[in-house]
Design a protein around this motif. Structure first.
Motif, PDB file in Angstrom:
ATOM      1  N   GLN A   1       0.832  -1.210   0.000  1.00 26.03           N
ATOM      2  CA  GLN A   1       0.000   0.000   0.000  1.00 26.03           C
ATOM      3  C   GLN A   1       0.868   1.262   0.000  1.00 26.03           C
TER       4      GLN A   1
ATOM      5  N   ARG B   1      -0.124  -5.905  -1.978  1.00 21.54           N
ATOM      6  CA  ARG B   1      -0.971  -4.981  -1.256  1.00 21.54           C
ATOM      7  C   ARG B   1      -2.044  -5.772  -0.523  1.00 21.54           C
ATOM      8  N   ILE B   2      -3.169  -5.143  -0.369  1.00 24.15           N
ATOM      9  CA  ILE B   2      -4.175  -5.688   0.514  1.00 24.15           C
ATOM     10  C   ILE B   2      -4.828  -6.968  -0.036  1.00 24.15           C
ATOM     11  N   GLN B   3      -5.362  -7.758   0.834  1.00 24.90           N
ATOM     12  CA  GLN B   3      -6.251  -8.868   0.463  1.00 24.90           C
ATOM     13  C   GLN B   3      -5.588 -10.090  -0.178  1.00 24.90           C
TER      14      GLN B   3
ATOM     15  N   ARG C   1      -6.821   0.029   2.744  1.00 22.88           N
ATOM     16  CA  ARG C   1      -6.814   0.405   1.328  1.00 22.88           C
ATOM     17  C   ARG C   1      -6.681   1.904   1.084  1.00 22.88           C
ATOM     18  N   HIS C   2      -7.205   2.706   1.989  1.00 19.93           N
ATOM     19  CA  HIS C   2      -7.248   4.153   1.729  1.00 19.93           C
ATOM     20  C   HIS C   2      -6.395   4.931   2.728  1.00 19.93           C
TER      21      HIS C   2
ATOM     22  N   ASP D   1      -6.380   5.837  -4.969  1.00 23.30           N
ATOM     23  CA  ASP D   1      -7.000   5.028  -3.908  1.00 23.30           C
ATOM     24  C   ASP D   1      -6.727   5.579  -2.515  1.00 23.30           C
ATOM     25  N   GLN D   2      -5.686   6.338  -2.386  1.00 24.07           N
ATOM     26  CA  GLN D   2      -5.308   6.786  -1.042  1.00 24.07           C
ATOM     27  C   GLN D   2      -5.549   8.292  -0.896  1.00 24.07           C
TER      28      GLN D   2
ATOM     29  N   ALA E   1     -11.775   0.228  -6.162  1.00 24.98           N
ATOM     30  CA  ALA E   1     -10.730  -0.566  -5.499  1.00 24.98           C
ATOM     31  C   ALA E   1     -11.363  -1.531  -4.504  1.00 24.98           C
ATOM     32  N   ASP E   2     -12.357  -1.046  -3.764  1.00 29.16           N
ATOM     33  CA  ASP E   2     -13.030  -1.891  -2.780  1.00 29.16           C
ATOM     34  C   ASP E   2     -13.785  -3.017  -3.489  1.00 29.16           C
TER      35      ASP E   2
ATOM     36  N   ASP F   1     -11.383  -5.656  -5.004  1.00 30.54           N
ATOM     37  CA  ASP F   1     -10.748  -6.446  -3.937  1.00 30.54           C
ATOM     38  C   ASP F   1     -11.732  -7.428  -3.313  1.00 30.54           C
TER      39      ASP F   1
END
Lengths: 463, 172
Positions: A207, A214-216, A344-345, A382-383, B102-103, B106
């Motif tokens: 991230q 990254r995530i997940q 994520r953010h 995304d951030q 993005a959410d 994912d």
């Protein structure tokens, strides 16, 4: 566990420097080969080549052993800057970075008084190519290092300095609004501890650093700009100059507090989510001096929902800390938010105040003051942009906020601004009709290249 | 139901400092995604897969789990159309699909990967590695609704409604 090459990653991405002063030089590249020569010097630690880029490696293991560096130097390049250097395959960079801060101003609330036409230091110009940042413990060191860098740039006719922005910490590590600052940072897997401990899961390195998961999903990555030696271990930063209207904020507190039957300090705490001394409102809703006191190293060790093992408060309704408060919007932790939240953010925040400290005895004396900040993540869209558009400048990400904005950082308009403080018993207290207290005075989207990438850039074919 | 902040400009229009009835469109938006199935065999596989997913308890249903987590989708259903040659995904969701892409990719990207692998003209997969192409595919295959879109509660999000229905006040 992520394996991070801390000698390759720029230091500011993964660690706070905790130095008193900083200077940001905004440069336009005039001579491609001359600037590549500057980059070559920055990428190496060999003696005689001038200041080097500070990396993220643990300062206890890096020569000179056991010593914090005397200064730190970091560099960011805008898309126009990469173009000016003659980087091939620019299409592998993401569209948010390519378009840049000026074109995307509307997505982050930089409209009206915050719009690029009001920015200073030529930051709205497409000639902004480079952000060269120096941190130092005092002005003498800051002047010495920037002097050396300016000399190296001038000797080669490499670049023109469009503007220079100096930051200086205020006593007690507070921001101009008087709140203790810098208490919450993501704890990144595989990185040096950058902030205080929190009860949450580690943030995946990907991230914040390109080329890492990254995530997940272990095989989910943000796209790494090509070639790999350019993109890998890089990151992105939104550089921001945020002017703060402290006199206006203090007047607002004075006028509004009696209307909601609170002390000014209680209202200030509800707006921020922390008391000005840094004590989180969710941990201590009634006082900034709870008994027993909260140790300094525990000021980030909390959540807004109950957690196994403690550190959580069941504050789903925001009775202790309003859901719309500044720090709760900036990082809602485990509170339920649209999209599912998580890391994520999230953003790494590096910043220092600029301008003189506010003097309550002279509220009409208004020299410009504010914050110089870098908001860092592996994806600007995304951030940084998501956080600004969804969490700061809108409210429908969480229950009960409607279309409200962050009361401190949001681009509020008196015509529709509203801040709600839910109460356990009885109707919520509500404040309306306030203006924005923070004005964007400049911004730039920068790529933060790795040391490998700086060497790659330095060795690009001559113009 | 006690007054929640999110609904105040809706049910207390004309109050002192409140804006009048919302001039802005509803916070919710419709999606009517109609995708062309490749072949009768693909339909068979899709149908079996969806029936299999929906036969599981909610906590093991990938779609339900993901939508619960994302918490922006009010309603969602799958409908086979035109003699099982097309599949429609019909939802009402909060705010802007692109902002939450993005959410979505994912949390529920793997379900779309499964669906899209049976569709004609599918974008490159997996969707989480081809976010832009996925967005463009959804835009192209979203059948436009006749405007204005009606909502009985134009200011309320999924989270507002769940919160209003949550009897828990504060035990902290």
């Amino acid at each position: 566990m992520a394996e991070l090459d801390l000698d390759d990653i720029q230091g500011l991405i993964l660690r706070g420097y905790k130095m008193l002063t900083a200077r940001h030089l905004i440069l336009r590249i005039d001579d491609r080969d001359g600037f590549k020569s500057v980059l070559r010097g920055l990428a190496t630690e060999e003696p005689g080549t001038g200041p080097s880029i500070t990396v993220a490696a643990d300062w206890n293991e890096k020569p000179p052993i056991g010593k914090k560096p005397a200064h730190c130097v970091n560099i960011g390049l805008t898309f126009q800057g990469l173009k000016a250097l003659g980087v091939p395959k620019l299409e592998s960079f993401p569209v948010d970075f390519v378009e840049g801060a000026v074109a995307r101003a509307g997505k982050v609330g930089d409209t009206g008084p915050n719009a690029p036409e009001n920015w200073k230091g030529e930051l709205a110009s497409p000639a902004v190519h480079v952000l060269l940042s120096v941190s130092a413990p005092d002005e003498a060191e800051l002047d010495a290092v920037t002097g050396e860098l300016r000399g190296l740039i001038a000797d080669r006719g490499a670049a023109t300095e469009l503007s220079c922005h100096d930051g200086r910490g205020l006593e007690g590590d507070v921001a101009h609004f008087g709140y203790k600052d810098g208490l919450s940072q993501p704890t990144i897997e595989g990185a040096p501890m950058a902030g205080l401990v929190d009860p949450l899961s580690l943030a995946p390195a990907g991230q914040f650093v390109l080329g890492h998961p990254r995530i997940q999903h272990p095989d989910s990555f943000y796209p790494v700009p090509e070639p790999d030696q350019l993109g890998r271990n890089g990151s992105y930063a939104a550089f921001r100059i945020l002017e703060q209207d402290v006199a206006g904020f203090e007047r607002f507190l004075r006028e509004s507090a009696p209307r909601v039957g609170m002390s000014e300090e209680m209202l200030a705490a509800k707006l921020c989510g922390r008391w000005r001394n840094g004590v989180p409102v969710v941990m201590s809703p009634e006082t900034d001096s709870p008994d027993p006191p909260i140790p300094d190293d525990q000021l980030n060790n909390f959540d807004y929902v109950a957690r196994d093992g403690g550190h959580g408060y069941d504050d789903r309704k925001g009775h202790r800390c309003p859901v719309g408060s500044h720090i709760r919007r900036g990082w809602p932790r485990s509170h339920r938010v649209a999209g599912g939240g998580g890391h994520r953010h999230r953003l790494v925040r590096r910043g220092l105040p600029y301008g003189p400290k506010y003097d309550p005895a002279a509220p009409d004396d208004r020299p410009e003051r504010g914050l110089l900040g870098l908001f860092i993540g592996a994806s600007l869209v995304d951030q940084f942009e998501f956080l600004m558009s969804e969490w700061v400048n809108d409210g429908i990400f969480a229950a009960g906020l409607g279309r409200t904005k962050d009361p401190i950082l949001g681009s509020n308009d008196p015509a529709d601004s509203r801040f709600v403080m839910p109460a356990r018993d009885g109707p919520p207290a509500e404040i309306t009709g306030f203006s924005q207290f923070v004005t964007t005075r400049g911004g730039a989207y920068c790529f933060l290249p790795s040391i490998t990438a700086l060497s790659y850039l330095a060795e690009l074919p001559p113009a | 139901m006690s007054a929640q902040p999110g609904e105040r400009d809706y049910d207390q229009a004309g109050g002192t400092a409140e804006p009048a009835l919302p001039a802005s469109p509803p916070v919710q938006n419709p999606l009517t995604l109609v995708m062309k199935i490749r072949s009768p065999e693909d339909y068979q596989q899709l149908n079996e897969m969806l029936l299999q997913i929906y036969s599981r308890p909610p906590t093991e249903n990938d779609i339900t789990v993901a939508l619960n987590k994302i918490a922006t989708v009010h309603f969602a259903r799958f409908v086979f159309l035109e003699n099982n040659t097309k599949l429609a995904v019909i939802t009402t969701f909060d705010h802007d699909f692109e902002r939450y892409i993005a959410d979505f990719v994912d949390e529920i990207g793997h379900v779309f990967d499964m669906l899209l692998s049976h569709m004609e003209g599918a974008p490159p997969l997996p969707v989480r590695d081809h976010r832009q192409e996925f967005l463009e595919y959804v835009r192209e295959h979203d059948m436009p609704a006749i405007q204005p879109f009606y909502s009985a509660y134009p200011t309320l999000t999924v989270l507002d409604i769940l919160d209003a229905a949550d009897p828990v006040s504060d035990v902290g």
